[in-house]
Design a protein around this motif. Structure first.
Motif, PDB file in Angstrom:
ATOM      1  N   GLN A 163      34.234  32.790  33.007  1.00 30.48           N
ATOM      2  CA  GLN A 163      35.285  33.562  32.349  1.00 30.48           C
ATOM      3  C   GLN A 163      36.408  32.655  31.864  1.00 30.48           C
ATOM      4  OE1 GLN A 163      37.061  36.613  34.798  1.00 30.48           O
ATOM      5  NE2 GLN A 163      38.321  37.420  33.149  1.00 30.48           N
ATOM      6  N   GLN A 164      36.808  31.700  32.705  1.00 30.59           N
ATOM      7  CA  GLN A 164      37.857  30.763  32.312  1.00 30.59           C
ATOM      8  C   GLN A 164      37.398  29.920  31.119  1.00 30.59           C
ATOM      9  OE1 GLN A 164      38.264  28.852  36.147  1.00 30.59           O
ATOM     10  NE2 GLN A 164      40.294  29.774  36.478  1.00 30.59           N
ATOM     11  N   ALA A 165      36.142  29.495  31.151  1.00 31.01           N
ATOM     12  CA  ALA A 165      35.608  28.673  30.066  1.00 31.01           C
ATOM     13  C   ALA A 165      35.644  29.427  28.739  1.00 31.01           C
ATOM     14  CB  ALA A 165      34.187  28.239  30.389  1.00 31.01           C
ATOM     15  N   GLN A 166      35.320  30.718  28.762  1.00 28.07           N
ATOM     16  CA  GLN A 166      35.357  31.517  27.538  1.00 28.07           C
ATOM     17  C   GLN A 166      36.779  31.622  26.999  1.00 28.07           C
ATOM     18  OE1 GLN A 166      32.016  31.530  26.402  1.00 28.07           O
ATOM     19  NE2 GLN A 166      32.836  33.399  25.486  1.00 28.07           N
ATOM     20  N   GLN A 167      37.723  31.805  27.905  1.00 29.27           N
ATOM     21  CA  GLN A 167      39.124  31.886  27.481  1.00 29.27           C
ATOM     22  C   GLN A 167      39.599  30.569  26.884  1.00 29.27           C
ATOM     23  OE1 GLN A 167      41.013  33.125  31.143  1.00 29.27           O
ATOM     24  NE2 GLN A 167      40.632  35.299  30.766  1.00 29.27           N
ATOM     25  N   VAL A 168      39.197  29.464  27.508  1.00 33.44           N
ATOM     26  CA  VAL A 168      39.587  28.149  26.999  1.00 33.44           C
ATOM     27  C   VAL A 168      38.948  27.898  25.633  1.00 33.44           C
ATOM     28  CG1 VAL A 168      39.429  25.662  27.379  1.00 33.44           C
ATOM     29  CG2 VAL A 168      40.005  27.174  29.281  1.00 33.44           C
ATOM     30  N   LYS A 169      37.698  28.294  25.469  1.00 34.76           N
ATOM     31  CA  LYS A 169      37.028  28.111  24.183  1.00 34.76           C
ATOM     32  C   LYS A 169      37.762  28.866  23.071  1.00 34.76           C
ATOM     33  CE  LYS A 169      32.345  27.400  26.010  1.00 34.76           C
ATOM     34  NZ  LYS A 169      30.987  27.977  26.154  1.00 34.76           N
ATOM     35  N   GLN A 170      38.156  30.108  23.365  1.00 37.48           N
ATOM     36  CA  GLN A 170      38.893  30.872  22.361  1.00 37.48           C
ATOM     37  C   GLN A 170      40.234  30.212  22.057  1.00 37.48           C
ATOM     38  OE1 GLN A 170      39.096  34.956  23.714  1.00 37.48           O
ATOM     39  NE2 GLN A 170      37.019  35.387  23.038  1.00 37.48           N
ATOM     40  N   GLN A 171      40.890  29.685  23.090  1.00 41.48           N
ATOM     41  CA  GLN A 171      42.169  29.015  22.876  1.00 41.48           C
ATOM     42  C   GLN A 171      41.994  27.760  22.029  1.00 41.48           C
ATOM     43  OE1 GLN A 171      45.301  30.221  24.032  1.00 41.48           O
ATOM     44  NE2 GLN A 171      45.886  28.725  22.466  1.00 41.48           N
ATOM     45  N   ILE A 172      40.901  27.031  22.243  1.00 35.87           N
ATOM     46  CA  ILE A 172      40.636  25.825  21.451  1.00 35.87           C
ATOM     47  C   ILE A 172      40.446  26.179  19.982  1.00 35.87           C
ATOM     48  CG2 ILE A 172      38.841  24.092  21.007  1.00 35.87           C
ATOM     49  CD1 ILE A 172      38.625  23.754  24.060  1.00 35.87           C
ATOM     50  N   ILE A 173      39.705  27.253  19.705  1.00 39.73           N
ATOM     51  CA  ILE A 173      39.528  27.671  18.306  1.00 39.73           C
ATOM     52  C   ILE A 173      40.879  28.034  17.694  1.00 39.73           C
ATOM     53  CG2 ILE A 173      38.461  29.348  16.755  1.00 39.73           C
ATOM     54  CD1 ILE A 173      36.187  29.644  18.796  1.00 39.73           C
ATOM     55  N   LEU A 174      41.683  28.799  18.433  1.00 37.91           N
ATOM     56  CA  LEU A 174      43.000  29.183  17.926  1.00 37.91           C
ATOM     57  C   LEU A 174      43.872  27.950  17.717  1.00 37.91           C
ATOM     58  CD1 LEU A 174      44.836  31.524  17.121  1.00 37.91           C
ATOM     59  CD2 LEU A 174      45.591  31.672  19.505  1.00 37.91           C
ATOM     60  N   ASN A 175      43.821  26.997  18.645  1.00 34.71           N
ATOM     61  CA  ASN A 175      44.607  25.769  18.497  1.00 34.71           C
ATOM     62  C   ASN A 175      44.193  24.999  17.245  1.00 34.71           C
ATOM     63  OD1 ASN A 175      45.886  26.372  20.892  1.00 34.71           O
ATOM     64  ND2 ASN A 175      44.889  24.787  22.095  1.00 34.71           N
ATOM     65  N   SER A 176      42.892  24.977  16.965  1.00 30.11           N
ATOM     66  CA  SER A 176      42.438  24.265  15.769  1.00 30.11           C
ATOM     67  C   SER A 176      42.982  24.922  14.505  1.00 30.11           C
ATOM     68  CB  SER A 176      40.909  24.210  15.729  1.00 30.11           C
ATOM     69  OG  SER A 176      40.339  25.470  15.422  1.00 30.11           O
ATOM     70  N   ILE A 177      43.056  26.245  14.507  1.00 30.40           N
ATOM     71  CA  ILE A 177      43.653  26.961  13.371  1.00 30.40           C
ATOM     72  C   ILE A 177      45.131  26.604  13.251  1.00 30.40           C
ATOM     73  CG2 ILE A 177      44.220  29.255  12.456  1.00 30.40           C
ATOM     74  CD1 ILE A 177      41.675  30.263  13.937  1.00 30.40           C
ATOM     75  N   ARG A 204      30.876  21.644  28.870  1.00 31.50           N
ATOM     76  CA  ARG A 204      31.205  22.385  30.087  1.00 31.50           C
ATOM     77  C   ARG A 204      31.865  21.502  31.136  1.00 31.50           C
ATOM     78  NH1 ARG A 204      29.408  27.060  32.853  1.00 31.50           N
ATOM     79  NH2 ARG A 204      31.192  27.497  34.178  1.00 31.50           N
ATOM     80  N   ARG A 205      32.805  22.066  31.867  1.00 34.23           N
ATOM     81  CA  ARG A 205      33.406  21.362  32.994  1.00 34.23           C
ATOM     82  C   ARG A 205      33.302  22.240  34.241  1.00 34.23           C
ATOM     83  NH1 ARG A 205      39.075  19.478  31.306  1.00 34.23           N
ATOM     84  NH2 ARG A 205      39.323  19.273  33.547  1.00 34.23           N
ATOM     85  N   ALA A 206      32.986  21.586  35.363  1.00 34.17           N
ATOM     86  CA  ALA A 206      32.647  22.308  36.586  1.00 34.17           C
ATOM     87  C   ALA A 206      33.836  23.026  37.208  1.00 34.17           C
ATOM     88  CB  ALA A 206      32.039  21.338  37.602  1.00 34.17           C
ATOM     89  N   LYS A 208      37.272  18.756  27.424  1.00 34.36           N
ATOM     90  CA  LYS A 208      37.391  17.557  28.239  1.00 34.36           C
ATOM     91  C   LYS A 208      38.817  16.996  28.234  1.00 34.36           C
ATOM     92  CE  LYS A 208      35.681  14.428  24.597  1.00 34.36           C
ATOM     93  NZ  LYS A 208      34.528  13.600  24.191  1.00 34.36           N
ATOM     94  N   SER A 209      39.658  17.531  27.359  1.00 33.23           N
ATOM     95  CA  SER A 209      41.076  17.168  27.375  1.00 33.23           C
ATOM     96  C   SER A 209      41.922  18.436  27.516  1.00 33.23           C
ATOM     97  CB  SER A 209      41.461  16.404  26.107  1.00 33.23           C
ATOM     98  OG  SER A 209      41.162  17.158  24.951  1.00 33.23           O
ATOM     99  N   TYR A 210      41.420  19.366  28.346  1.00 32.57           N
ATOM    100  CA  TYR A 210      42.102  20.650  28.466  1.00 32.57           C
ATOM    101  C   TYR A 210      43.407  20.515  29.251  1.00 32.57           C
ATOM    102  CZ  TYR A 210      43.284  25.365  29.835  1.00 32.57           C
ATOM    103  OH  TYR A 210      43.971  26.536  30.054  1.00 32.57           O
ATOM    104  N   TRP A 211      44.485  20.824  28.577  1.00 29.01           N
ATOM    105  CA  TRP A 211      45.826  20.883  29.162  1.00 29.01           C
ATOM    106  C   TRP A 211      46.469  22.196  28.766  1.00 29.01           C
ATOM    107  CZ3 TRP A 211      48.109  17.322  32.338  1.00 29.01           C
ATOM    108  CH2 TRP A 211      47.607  16.013  32.347  1.00 29.01           C
ATOM    109  N   ASN A 212      47.412  22.643  29.571  1.00 30.41           N
ATOM    110  CA  ASN A 212      48.370  23.659  29.145  1.00 30.41           C
ATOM    111  C   ASN A 212      49.675  23.379  29.876  1.00 30.41           C
ATOM    112  OD1 ASN A 212      48.074  24.689  31.760  1.00 30.41           O
ATOM    113  ND2 ASN A 212      46.659  26.295  31.118  1.00 30.41           N
ATOM    114  N   ASN A 213      50.701  24.157  29.599  1.00 30.91           N
ATOM    115  CA  ASN A 213      52.001  23.891  30.214  1.00 30.91           C
ATOM    116  C   ASN A 213      51.951  24.013  31.736  1.00 30.91           C
ATOM    117  OD1 ASN A 213      53.525  23.219  27.935  1.00 30.91           O
ATOM    118  ND2 ASN A 213      53.834  25.362  27.395  1.00 30.91           N
TER     119      ASN A 213
END
Length: 398
Positions: free
Chosen positions: A357-371, A350-352, A175-180
């Protein structure tokens, strides 16, 4: 030099580095120019965890509020604020305000109350600083009483100048998904400047160790472990042994805390939930004090902190438990991130506007960001344990 508090670096009187001082002057010049021309302006401060972004904001808000009382200053009678979505950081800033004659607790707010207050009053702020802007919401959120679609858009509507700090590797929720790329699109049709902070202030380690941490936290890449006499980097086969060593560091130096990825069950229902491993069991953090941050309370040595209690703070030593969602892929020699095992379900709402596929990629990125957030907490040492047997074996083999 060991730090005595998790927030000592944020005192407005903290001496700035040459790079930070250059940025500070650039921010003051930018703000004065845009106030004089009445042109809305955005200034983005980028930099990895530990590069002193919040340090600059703390010094800047103090300087602005002092200048707002000086009739000869271009900032005379300006109404300025510092916003942050992180409740622990907000506590810190309000603690600082209580010690500074020029600051008031009302100068520091969460974004949604700021937006709602200025909307209701139909007024504009002058200069608004946004710490941890990568935590700004990019969709409506009933839980946070935010009914619009993008907090940064709403902040800009009510501010003449917005100065924000941003690190795409610290985004922690969909819900606060940002990237460059998303930020660049937002800035494209707005007058703006950008400054990149590069000097590492938190992790007191040789470049090879800093590179090792960055590669693991931003790429999931497992490099050979460097030998570094200046930084205590250890891999543990047993979580209980890690915890006992960490307790010893806390006894010797203070500010040693255990944290974990959000891979262990937790609910906001008043019950106690635990982080577990063979022979190990400790409760998740219970952030009950409204005034003192989690890391600065001695009792929290007997708890496990999360990204939500430790992001933005310095520790002398940090112990990290990587949970079941963090595995190892021998084919790529990188972390294998498994969203289905991640227990922070709020982070994955989830966001509409994202495909599956994009959601799965974002989820993996969120886990990596938390690490990444957790890896960058310790100034003088990092102790690491992995729940996944394959990852644990690989880390020990490094």
């Amino acid at each position: 030099m060991l730090t005595n508090t998790a927030t000592a670096k944020l005192a407005p009187q903290t001496e700035l580095s040459a790079q930070q001082a250059t940025l500070m002057q650039q921010l003051l010049d930018f703000s004065a120019e845009h106030l004089a021309t009445r042109q809305t302006g955005l200034f983005v401060i980028k930099g990895a965890a530990g590069t002193g972004k919040s340090v600059v904001l703390s010094a800047l808000i103090n300087t602005l509020q002092q200048a707002s009382q000086n009739a000869s200053s271009p900032f005379y009678r300006t109404h300025n604020y510092l916003l942050v979505n992180h409740p622990e950081m907000l506590k810190t800033y309000k603690q600082i305000a209580a010690t500074q004659a020029s600051l008031h607790k009302k100068d520091f707010m969460k974004p949604t109350p700021f937006i709602n207050q200025l909307t209701k009053q139909k007024r504009m702020a002058d200069i608004v600083l946004v710490d941890e802007a990568h935590l700004l919401l990019t969709k409506s959120d009933r839980y946070n009483r935010f009914t619009q679609e993008n907090q940064l858009t709403e902040i800009c509507k009510h501010s003449r100048i917005v100065i924000l700090v941003f690190d795409e590797h610290q985004v922690l929720k969909m819900k606060s998904y940002w990237n460059n790329t998303k930020l660049a699109a937002f800035l494209a049709d707005r007058p703006h400047e950008t400054f990149q902070l590069t000097q590492q202030f938190r992790v007191h380690a040789q470049p090879a160790t800093q590179h090792w941490l960055t590669a693991l936290g931003t790429q999931g890449k497992l490099l050979p472990r460097p030998l570094d006499p200046t930084f205590d980097l250890r891999i543990f086969a047993d979580a209980s042994q890690l915890y006992q060593q960490l307790r010893q560091r806390d006894h010797e130096y203070g500010l040693a805390r255990l944290v974990a990825t959000a891979d262990f069950p937790y609910k906001l229902d008043g019950q106690t939930y635990y982080v577990t491993a063979p022979g190990f069991r400790l409760p998740w953090d219970k952030n009950m004090d409204p005034n003192v941050t989690w890391a600065e309370r001695p009792a929290t040595l007997d708890e496990v902190g999360s990204i939500y209690t430790i992001q933005g703070f310095d520790l002398n030593y940090v112990g990290i438990i990587l949970g079941p969602a963090v595995g190892y892929d021998p084919a790529t020699r990188r972390l294998k991130l498994i969203p289905d095992k991640y227990q922070d379900h709020e982070a994955f709402k989830r966001r509409a506007d994202l495909s599956e596929q994009q959601a799965q990629q974002v989820k993996q990125q969120i886990i990596l960001n938390s690490i990444n957030v957790l890896l960058q907490r310790g100034r003088y040492g990092l102790y690491l344990y992995a729940s996944d047997p394959k990852l644990r074996a690989q880390l020990l083999a490094l």
